[in-house]
Design an enzyme around this catalytic site. Sequence first.
Site, PDB file in Angstrom:
ATOM      1  N   SER A 182       0.922  -1.305   0.022  1.00  0.00           N
ATOM      2  CA  SER A 182      -0.115   0.288  -0.235  1.00  0.00           C
ATOM      3  C   SER A 182       0.809   1.494   0.254  1.00  0.00           C
ATOM      4  O   SER A 182       1.792   0.652   0.248  1.00  0.00           O
ATOM      5  CB  SER A 182      -0.646   0.064   1.159  1.00  0.00           C
ATOM      6  OG  SER A 182      -1.735   1.054   1.256  1.00  0.00           O
ATOM      7  N   TYR A 212      -3.204  -0.254  10.465  1.00  0.00           N
ATOM      8  CA  TYR A 212      -2.861  -0.810   9.320  1.00  0.00           C
ATOM      9  C   TYR A 212      -1.876  -0.566   8.410  1.00  0.00           C
ATOM     10  O   TYR A 212      -1.017  -1.463   8.320  1.00  0.00           O
ATOM     11  CB  TYR A 212      -4.313  -0.400   8.491  1.00  0.00           C
ATOM     12  CG  TYR A 212      -4.260  -0.523   6.808  1.00  0.00           C
ATOM     13  CD1 TYR A 212      -5.618  -2.369   6.188  1.00  0.00           C
ATOM     14  CD2 TYR A 212      -3.668   0.537   5.152  1.00  0.00           C
ATOM     15  CE1 TYR A 212      -4.775  -1.520   5.221  1.00  0.00           C
ATOM     16  CE2 TYR A 212      -3.603   0.099   4.861  1.00  0.00           C
ATOM     17  CZ  TYR A 212      -4.472  -0.860   4.622  1.00  0.00           C
ATOM     18  OH  TYR A 212      -3.992  -1.124   3.340  1.00  0.00           O
TER      19      TYR A 212
HETATM   20  O1  NJP Z   1     -10.668  -5.376  -0.848  1.00  0.00           O
HETATM   21  P1  NJP Z   1     -12.172  -6.227  -0.804  1.00  0.00           P
HETATM   22  P2  NJP Z   1      -9.390  -4.763  -1.315  1.00  0.00           P
HETATM   23  N1  NJP Z   1      -9.196 -15.457   5.442  1.00  0.00           N
HETATM   24  O2  NJP Z   1     -12.419  -5.904   1.414  1.00  0.00           O
HETATM   25  C1  NJP Z   1     -10.313 -11.575   1.570  1.00  0.00           C
HETATM   26  C2  NJP Z   1      -5.364  -4.058  -0.527  1.00  0.00           C
HETATM   27  N2  NJP Z   1      -5.077  -2.522  -0.513  1.00  0.00           N
HETATM   28  O3  NJP Z   1      -9.751  -5.262  -3.213  1.00  0.00           O
HETATM   29  O4  NJP Z   1     -12.680 -14.162   3.132  1.00  0.00           O
HETATM   30  C3  NJP Z   1      -9.686 -15.559   3.693  1.00  0.00           C
HETATM   31  O5  NJP Z   1     -12.701  -5.832  -1.775  1.00  0.00           O
HETATM   32  C4  NJP Z   1     -11.346 -11.387   1.324  1.00  0.00           C
HETATM   33  O6  NJP Z   1     -12.665 -12.489   0.920  1.00  0.00           O
HETATM   34  P3  NJP Z   1     -13.757 -12.988   2.547  1.00  0.00           P
HETATM   35  C5  NJP Z   1      -5.497  -4.510   1.043  1.00  0.00           C
HETATM   36  O7  NJP Z   1      -4.619  -4.205   2.243  1.00  0.00           O
HETATM   37  C6  NJP Z   1      -6.647  -1.960  -1.244  1.00  0.00           C
HETATM   38  O8  NJP Z   1      -9.526  -3.477  -1.531  1.00  0.00           O
HETATM   39  O9  NJP Z   1     -14.632 -13.683   0.914  1.00  0.00           O
HETATM   40  N3  NJP Z   1     -10.070 -14.500   3.087  1.00  0.00           N
HETATM   41  C7  NJP Z   1     -11.557 -10.301   0.281  1.00  0.00           C
HETATM   42  O10 NJP Z   1     -11.590 -11.418  -0.872  1.00  0.00           O
HETATM   43  C8  NJP Z   1      -5.720  -5.713   0.505  1.00  0.00           C
HETATM   44  O11 NJP Z   1      -4.517  -6.047   1.243  1.00  0.00           O
HETATM   45  C9  NJP Z   1      -6.314  -0.778  -1.043  1.00  0.00           C
HETATM   46  O12 NJP Z   1     -14.248 -12.274   2.647  1.00  0.00           O
HETATM   47  C10 NJP Z   1      -9.977 -13.195   3.932  1.00  0.00           C
HETATM   48  C11 NJP Z   1     -10.380  -9.661  -0.476  1.00  0.00           C
HETATM   49  O13 NJP Z   1      -9.776 -10.172   1.644  1.00  0.00           O
HETATM   50  C12 NJP Z   1      -6.079  -6.293  -1.299  1.00  0.00           C
HETATM   51  O14 NJP Z   1      -5.410  -4.777  -1.347  1.00  0.00           O
HETATM   52  C13 NJP Z   1      -5.468   0.249  -0.662  1.00  0.00           C
HETATM   53  C14 NJP Z   1      -9.543 -12.576   5.298  1.00  0.00           C
HETATM   54  C15 NJP Z   1     -10.220  -8.715   0.423  1.00  0.00           C
HETATM   55  O15 NJP Z   1     -11.821  -7.617  -0.574  1.00  0.00           O
HETATM   56  C16 NJP Z   1      -7.573  -6.521  -1.572  1.00  0.00           C
HETATM   57  O16 NJP Z   1      -8.280  -5.512  -0.823  1.00  0.00           O
HETATM   58  C17 NJP Z   1      -4.175  -0.367  -0.927  1.00  0.00           C
HETATM   59  C18 NJP Z   1      -9.081 -14.051   5.149  1.00  0.00           C
HETATM   60  N4  NJP Z   1      -9.570 -14.178   6.973  1.00  0.00           N
HETATM   61  C19 NJP Z   1      -4.632  -1.908  -0.565  1.00  0.00           C
HETATM   62  N5  NJP Z   1      -9.653 -11.596   5.207  1.00  0.00           N
HETATM   63  C20 NJP Z   1      -8.368  -0.057  -1.518  1.00  0.00           C
HETATM   64  N6  NJP Z   1      -9.368  -0.648  -1.379  1.00  0.00           N
HETATM   65  O17 NJP Z   1      -7.632   1.790  -1.228  1.00  0.00           O
HETATM   66  C21 NJP Z   1     -10.145 -10.714   4.781  1.00  0.00           C
HETATM   67  O18 NJP Z   1      -3.329   0.290  -0.506  1.00  0.00           O
HETATM   68  N7  NJP Z   1     -10.048 -11.929   3.090  1.00  0.00           N
END
Ligand code: NJP
Length: 246
Positions: A145, A158
């Site tokens: 990030s 974070y």
């Molecule tokens: O967010 P979102 P992003 N076990 O909420 C999964 C980074 N990032 O795509 O399990 C397994 O749509 C969850 O899946 P589910 C951010 O830090 C973002 O934006 O089905 N999976 C979902 O697929 C992250 O590292 C921004 O709920 C787990 C996914 O994580 C990455 O991008 C900016 C889980 C989250 O999808 C993807 O985030 C930045 C678990 N325990 C970095 N917990 C931004 N969006 O602005 C969660 O700098 N997931």
Amino acid sequence: METSSPHRVIFLTGASSGIGAATARLLVSQGHRVYATARRAAQLETVAQEAMLNAGAGGMIVTEVMDVLDPQAQREAVARCVAEFGRLDVVIPNAGLGIFSPLDQADLSDWMTMVDVNVKGVLTTIHSCLPHLIEHKGLVVNIGSVASRNVFPNSGVYCATKHAVLALGEAIRQDLKDKVASTTICPGAVDTAFIEQTKDEGLLDQYRPGFKKGMQPEFVARQVLNAIDARGHGVISDITIRPDFL
Ligand code: NJP
């Protein structure tokens, strides 16, 4: 990567939405074979169907419901990925979340959740995949990030977790030279469900518009593909991408 085939085998976490879903769709469209994991089965299935609608030659996706907080489940998922596709070339430990709040108003459980998923979850994913990546001179693509290098108000923990992700990518570069390559992609705001994890209504109102105007997840996915395509030519160690208004 030591392969005569352009089709990589890729283990992806957080594939059910946002950046992970866009990455799964793009990689399959380019003929790669993606083992896509997350906790929500229905969303994962939708992503798989969308990906297969536009699959390139050889492109495939297999899904598995998996929590990155369960090390045994991760080891078994990686083993099934290798059994299914015969090898493993790339891991993308993308699952992550941010729960924003001022430090003195935060729940300890929210801090622990971020550390668990963003740090321990990433470590568990990488640890499970490393032996296979070493075998094939593979690649780790971490999702860091802009918070990997800077600290922003209301998101200190974070930021700490994303600093750790960048440090880990650099450690892989130093310790595993000639064995495994490492790319860390450091995005600014991306228009995904990410911000909806924040519980503070005031902060949500403040931050939502900025994330809504953020980059599309497909743009981040394109950087992942570039990192994979770079193998054999050089390594993109880290790359920062920002919305054009920043
Ligand atoms: O967010 P979102 P992003 N076990 O909420 C999964 C980074 N990032 O795509 O399990 C397994 O749509 C969850 O899946 P589910 C951010 O830090 C973002 O934006 O089905 N999976 C979902 O697929 C992250 O590292 C921004 O709920 C787990 C996914 O994580 C990455 O991008 C900016 C889980 C989250 O999808 C993807 O985030 C930045 C678990 N325990 C970095 N917990 C931004 N969006 O602005 C969660 O700098 N997931």
